[in-house]
Design a protein around this motif. Structure first.
Motif, PDB file in Angstrom:
ATOM      1  N   ASP A  56       0.817  -1.197  -0.079  1.00 54.49           N
ATOM      2  CA  ASP A  56       0.042   0.028  -0.092  1.00 54.49           C
ATOM      3  C   ASP A  56       0.680   1.415  -0.043  1.00 54.49           C
ATOM      4  OD1 ASP A  56      -2.628   1.483   0.247  1.00 54.49           O
ATOM      5  OD2 ASP A  56      -1.766   2.028   2.239  1.00 54.49           O
ATOM      6  N   TRP A  57       2.042   1.187   0.843  1.00 58.23           N
ATOM      7  CA  TRP A  57       2.989   2.395   0.772  1.00 58.23           C
ATOM      8  C   TRP A  57       3.290   2.623  -0.753  1.00 58.23           C
ATOM      9  CZ3 TRP A  57       4.071   6.359   3.969  1.00 58.23           C
ATOM     10  CH2 TRP A  57       3.660   6.082   5.325  1.00 58.23           C
ATOM     11  N   LEU A  58       3.780   1.841  -1.442  1.00 56.99           N
ATOM     12  CA  LEU A  58       4.198   1.631  -2.630  1.00 56.99           C
ATOM     13  C   LEU A  58       3.167   2.576  -3.656  1.00 56.99           C
ATOM     14  CD1 LEU A  58       6.387  -1.424  -3.187  1.00 56.99           C
ATOM     15  CD2 LEU A  58       7.082   0.948  -2.895  1.00 56.99           C
ATOM     16  N   ASN A  59       1.743   2.009  -3.483  1.00 51.34           N
ATOM     17  CA  ASN A  59       0.835   2.560  -4.087  1.00 51.34           C
ATOM     18  C   ASN A  59       0.501   3.889  -3.648  1.00 51.34           C
ATOM     19  OD1 ASN A  59      -0.034   0.733  -6.006  1.00 51.34           O
ATOM     20  ND2 ASN A  59      -2.331   0.716  -5.305  1.00 51.34           N
ATOM     21  N   GLU A  60       0.703   4.345  -2.650  1.00 50.96           N
ATOM     22  CA  GLU A  60       0.362   5.630  -1.950  1.00 50.96           C
ATOM     23  C   GLU A  60       1.493   6.692  -2.317  1.00 50.96           C
ATOM     24  OE1 GLU A  60      -2.176   6.639  -0.872  1.00 50.96           O
ATOM     25  OE2 GLU A  60      -3.100   4.777   0.088  1.00 50.96           O
ATOM     26  N   ILE A  61       2.813   6.210  -2.575  1.00 52.85           N
ATOM     27  CA  ILE A  61       3.723   6.972  -3.075  1.00 52.85           C
ATOM     28  C   ILE A  61       3.705   7.408  -4.539  1.00 52.85           C
ATOM     29  CG2 ILE A  61       6.458   7.133  -3.563  1.00 52.85           C
ATOM     30  CD1 ILE A  61       6.655   5.481  -1.124  1.00 52.85           C
ATOM     31  N   ALA A  62       3.326   5.973  -5.341  1.00 49.12           N
ATOM     32  CA  ALA A  62       2.932   6.554  -6.713  1.00 49.12           C
ATOM     33  C   ALA A  62       1.926   7.469  -7.058  1.00 49.12           C
ATOM     34  CB  ALA A  62       2.766   5.004  -7.489  1.00 49.12           C
ATOM     35  N   ASN A  63       0.829   7.477  -6.303  1.00 57.23           N
ATOM     36  CA  ASN A  63      -0.357   8.229  -6.180  1.00 57.23           C
ATOM     37  C   ASN A  63       0.064   9.777  -6.251  1.00 57.23           C
ATOM     38  OD1 ASN A  63      -3.143   8.868  -6.242  1.00 57.23           O
ATOM     39  ND2 ASN A  63      -3.076   9.086  -4.215  1.00 57.23           N
ATOM     40  N   ALA A  64       0.821  10.057  -5.041  1.00 51.52           N
ATOM     41  CA  ALA A  64       1.352  10.907  -4.893  1.00 51.52           C
ATOM     42  C   ALA A  64       2.443  11.843  -5.882  1.00 51.52           C
ATOM     43  CB  ALA A  64       2.353  11.116  -3.403  1.00 51.52           C
ATOM     44  N   LEU A  65       3.051  10.722  -6.500  1.00 51.53           N
ATOM     45  CA  LEU A  65       4.086  11.233  -7.606  1.00 51.53           C
ATOM     46  C   LEU A  65       3.133  11.399  -8.967  1.00 51.53           C
ATOM     47  CD1 LEU A  65       6.997   8.671  -7.383  1.00 51.53           C
ATOM     48  CD2 LEU A  65       6.967  11.122  -7.016  1.00 51.53           C
ATOM     49  N   LEU A  66       2.000  10.896  -9.084  1.00 52.69           N
ATOM     50  CA  LEU A  66       1.039  11.440 -10.044  1.00 52.69           C
ATOM     51  C   LEU A  66       0.717  12.836 -10.005  1.00 52.69           C
ATOM     52  CD1 LEU A  66      -0.878  10.742 -12.530  1.00 52.69           C
ATOM     53  CD2 LEU A  66      -2.534   9.986 -10.829  1.00 52.69           C
ATOM     54  N   SER A  81     -11.708  14.813   6.744  1.00 54.81           N
ATOM     55  CA  SER A  81     -11.257  15.126   8.316  1.00 54.81           C
ATOM     56  C   SER A  81     -10.310  14.028   8.731  1.00 54.81           C
ATOM     57  CB  SER A  81     -12.476  15.268   9.567  1.00 54.81           C
ATOM     58  OG  SER A  81     -11.939  14.912  10.655  1.00 54.81           O
ATOM     59  N   SER A  82      -9.257  14.035   9.048  1.00 58.29           N
ATOM     60  CA  SER A  82      -8.326  13.073   9.643  1.00 58.29           C
ATOM     61  C   SER A  82      -7.384  13.543  10.791  1.00 58.29           C
ATOM     62  CB  SER A  82      -7.220  12.657   8.378  1.00 58.29           C
ATOM     63  OG  SER A  82      -6.260  11.816   8.910  1.00 58.29           O
ATOM     64  N   ALA A  83      -6.824  12.712  11.522  1.00 61.13           N
ATOM     65  CA  ALA A  83      -5.978  12.981  12.444  1.00 61.13           C
ATOM     66  C   ALA A  83      -4.554  13.389  12.059  1.00 61.13           C
ATOM     67  CB  ALA A  83      -5.956  11.769  13.348  1.00 61.13           C
ATOM     68  N   TYR A  84      -4.265  12.783  10.798  1.00 64.17           N
ATOM     69  CA  TYR A  84      -2.962  13.242  10.207  1.00 64.17           C
ATOM     70  C   TYR A  84      -2.772  12.508   8.835  1.00 64.17           C
ATOM     71  CZ  TYR A  84       1.966  14.013   9.721  1.00 64.17           C
ATOM     72  OH  TYR A  84       3.332  14.635   9.367  1.00 64.17           O
ATOM     73  N   VAL A  85      -2.845  13.548   7.681  1.00 64.52           N
ATOM     74  CA  VAL A  85      -2.760  13.121   6.532  1.00 64.52           C
ATOM     75  C   VAL A  85      -1.041  12.931   6.234  1.00 64.52           C
ATOM     76  CG1 VAL A  85      -3.135  13.849   4.149  1.00 64.52           C
ATOM     77  CG2 VAL A  85      -4.547  14.415   5.800  1.00 64.52           C
ATOM     78  N   ILE A  86      -0.562  11.612   5.831  1.00 63.25           N
ATOM     79  CA  ILE A  86       0.814  11.372   5.449  1.00 63.25           C
ATOM     80  C   ILE A  86       1.048  11.820   4.163  1.00 63.25           C
ATOM     81  CG2 ILE A  86       2.543   9.618   5.712  1.00 63.25           C
ATOM     82  CD1 ILE A  86       0.434   8.106   7.420  1.00 63.25           C
ATOM     83  N   LEU A  87       0.426  11.396   3.198  1.00 63.03           N
ATOM     84  CA  LEU A  87       0.480  11.548   1.725  1.00 63.03           C
ATOM     85  C   LEU A  87      -0.826  11.963   1.168  1.00 63.03           C
ATOM     86  CD1 LEU A  87       2.714   8.497   0.727  1.00 63.03           C
ATOM     87  CD2 LEU A  87       3.490  10.964   0.908  1.00 63.03           C
ATOM     88  N   ILE A  88      -0.925  12.405  -0.068  1.00 59.88           N
ATOM     89  CA  ILE A  88      -2.102  13.142  -0.514  1.00 59.88           C
ATOM     90  C   ILE A  88      -3.260  12.243  -0.571  1.00 59.88           C
ATOM     91  CG2 ILE A  88      -1.678  12.483  -2.902  1.00 59.88           C
ATOM     92  CD1 ILE A  88      -2.819  16.046  -1.708  1.00 59.88           C
ATOM     93  N   GLY A  89      -2.994  10.895  -0.358  1.00 61.00           N
ATOM     94  CA  GLY A  89      -4.247   9.931  -0.573  1.00 61.00           C
ATOM     95  C   GLY A  89      -4.101   8.826   0.611  1.00 61.00           C
ATOM     96  N   LEU A 203      13.849   9.737  -0.891  1.00 63.89           N
ATOM     97  CA  LEU A 203      14.283  10.549  -2.259  1.00 63.89           C
ATOM     98  C   LEU A 203      13.190  11.362  -2.739  1.00 63.89           C
ATOM     99  CD1 LEU A 203      16.059  10.781  -4.720  1.00 63.89           C
ATOM    100  CD2 LEU A 203      14.643   9.035  -5.823  1.00 63.89           C
ATOM    101  N   PHE A 204      11.839  10.946  -2.817  1.00 60.98           N
ATOM    102  CA  PHE A 204      10.891  11.968  -3.296  1.00 60.98           C
ATOM    103  C   PHE A 204      10.078  12.842  -2.241  1.00 60.98           C
ATOM    104  CE2 PHE A 204      10.558   8.032  -6.120  1.00 60.98           C
ATOM    105  CZ  PHE A 204      11.166   8.560  -7.110  1.00 60.98           C
ATOM    106  N   ARG A 209      11.405  16.678  -2.287  1.00 60.61           N
ATOM    107  CA  ARG A 209       9.955  17.408  -1.825  1.00 60.61           C
ATOM    108  C   ARG A 209       9.039  17.369  -2.889  1.00 60.61           C
ATOM    109  NH1 ARG A 209      10.580  18.356   3.814  1.00 60.61           N
ATOM    110  NH2 ARG A 209      12.844  18.998   3.967  1.00 60.61           N
ATOM    111  N   TRP A 210       8.948  16.219  -3.611  1.00 59.72           N
ATOM    112  CA  TRP A 210       7.799  16.140  -4.619  1.00 59.72           C
ATOM    113  C   TRP A 210       6.718  15.595  -4.017  1.00 59.72           C
ATOM    114  CZ3 TRP A 210      10.771  13.507  -9.222  1.00 59.72           C
ATOM    115  CH2 TRP A 210      11.492  14.130  -9.800  1.00 59.72           C
ATOM    116  N   ILE A 211       6.704  14.956  -2.836  1.00 59.36           N
ATOM    117  CA  ILE A 211       5.337  14.245  -2.298  1.00 59.36           C
ATOM    118  C   ILE A 211       5.245  14.663  -0.824  1.00 59.36           C
ATOM    119  CG2 ILE A 211       5.439  12.485  -3.731  1.00 59.36           C
ATOM    120  CD1 ILE A 211       6.732  10.621  -1.520  1.00 59.36           C
TER     121      ILE A 211
END
Length: 211
Positions: A56-66, A81-89, A203-204, A209-211
């Protein structure tokens, strides 16, 4: 131009001011679940659960890179609403959910990897069915605005791509790792996924600072 929902999710990205205390008991439940597998020496279940989570982490990183590549939107975003948004999705609630889901997905497996259901290997059947169920849950989340889609190839009219790329690889990876005869090989695969995730985040996220 950034899509409205993407902009809303981006505004929440890694903002600690939204912290909620319920995250702590959720984290403890995850630790308890993995601790139970370790206590019962169900190492194949524990490692398969980790493989599922790392996928799932790999998918989420790819999603953020999109989002970074297009400047418009990710395939999915979490603007609610969320307690903490780690990546965009990916928010902390989703992250902890996937950690538990991997364990559940493996614990329901028949003991015999070669058992056939309707003439098809049970691992393939369960991976396909569980992925369908996950897509249906996403439909519900999208209907209430908790999970948003902007692209025509990733929405209610194109569920097959969400099924094929969004979930099926998670279950197949978890089942593959679970059924490996060699513990060393299991650890190698999970460790490789972990290194890939940490490297991509460093890296990203950290460097570029891409994601």
């Amino acid at each position: 131009m950034l899509a409205p929902h993407a902009a809303q999710a981006q505004a929440l990205l890694r903002d600690p001011s939204h912290f909620q205390w319920y995250v702590i008991p959720l984290l403890l439940l995850v630790l308890h679940a993995y601790g139970e597998q370790a206590a019962e020496r169900r190492w194949s279940v524990l490692l398969a659960g980790m493989a599922f989570w790392l996928m799932d982490w790999l998918n989420e990183i790819a999603n953020a890179l999109l989002l970074h590549a297009t400047g418009f939107a990710p395939a999915w975003a979490t603007p609610g609403s969320s307690a903490y948004v780690i990546l965009i999705g990916l928010n902390i609630e989703i992250c902890l959910m996937f950690a538990i889901m991997g364990l559940f997905a493996v614990r329901i497996l028949p003991k015999d990897p070669s058992l056939k259901l309707a003439g098809i290997n049970n691992r393939l059947v369960l991976a396909a069915v569980n992925s369908v169920l996950c897509v249906l849950v996403e439909y519900g989340l999208n209907a209430i605005g908790a999970l948003t889609w902007e692209w025509i190839w990733w929405n209610r009219s194109a569920p097959w791509l969400i099924w094929l790329l969004g979930y099926l690889p998670f279950f197949l990876m978890a089942y593959w790792v679970h059924d490996m005869a060699s513990r060393r090989r299991q650890i190698t695969v999970v460790a490789s996924l972990a290194v890939l995730v940490v490297s991509a985040l460093s890296l990203f996220g950290g460097l570029l600072r891409w994601i």
